[in-house]
Every structure is written in C-alpha cells, then in structure tokens.
Scaffold this motif. Structure first.
Motif, PDB file in Angstrom:
ATOM      1  N   THR A 159      37.589  38.084  40.766  1.00  0.00           N
ATOM      2  CA  THR A 159      38.457  39.256  41.301  1.00  0.00           C
ATOM      3  C   THR A 159      37.510  39.553  42.615  1.00  0.00           C
ATOM      4  O   THR A 159      36.357  39.025  43.476  1.00  0.00           O
ATOM      5  N   HIS A 160      38.159  40.014  43.979  1.00  0.00           N
ATOM      6  CA  HIS A 160      37.813  39.943  45.333  1.00  0.00           C
ATOM      7  C   HIS A 160      36.494  41.288  45.302  1.00  0.00           C
ATOM      8  O   HIS A 160      35.892  42.200  44.618  1.00  0.00           O
ATOM      9  N   SER A 161      35.076  40.459  46.925  1.00  0.00           N
ATOM     10  CA  SER A 161      34.086  41.334  46.353  1.00  0.00           C
ATOM     11  C   SER A 161      34.757  43.055  47.134  1.00  0.00           C
ATOM     12  O   SER A 161      35.699  43.032  47.958  1.00  0.00           O
TER      13      SER A 161
END
Length: 86
Positions: free
Chosen positions: A48-50
């Motif tokens: 998942t994205h930061s």
C-alpha cells in the motif's frame, strides 16, 4: 465550543488465529500454512502507498496451539489481541 477531533491511523493487525486454511494445502506444514494470514497482512502493508498517518501494529502471538472455545478457534488469543488494539 467543544469539537470532536478525529485522528486517522493505519492499523496493521496480522491476525491469523481463528482461520483454519491448512486443510486446503495437504502435505504442507499446518503451522506455516495457518500463519499465511500473518504474511498476507505484512505484504499488504508493504504494497500500500505511503501515508502521513501514524502506523500502529497490533502485536499477535506466533504460538501455534489451536484450541476451540465456544465454537471459535483460538478464541483466547483473538480476545487478548483485540484488547491490545485499543
């Protein structure tokens, strides 16, 4: 005036107790297969994205003891870990 401020967090909860998927993978070690949920949660965290939100992880037991209580597999571990998430 009082406001209700909310806070968004990223919660990592690699819960593997309660699921019994080992019967689908015959011939493989039950303990390792059962902990696949743990691995899945960790992989999702990496994929998942930061985010700028604080990340918290619920500690989960790695002990493999498999016991049913009140019809729930590993109920005592699940309750203990859920309580730790608060």
């Amino acid at each position: 005036m009082k406001t209700n401020a909310s806070k968004t967090i990223r919660l990592i909860y690699p819960q593997w107790q309660g699921g019994d998927i080992a019967h689908w993978f015959k011939g493989l070690p039950k303990e390792e297969i059962s902990k696949g949920y743990f691995l899945g949660a960790k992989l999702l965290e990496l994929l998942t994205h930061s985010t700028s939100h604080q990340t918290l992880e619920v500690p989960v037991s790695q002990e493999f003891k498999r016991e049913v209580k009140d019809g729930v597999l590993d109920k005592s571990d699940i309750l203990k870990q859920t309580k730790a998430s608060k």
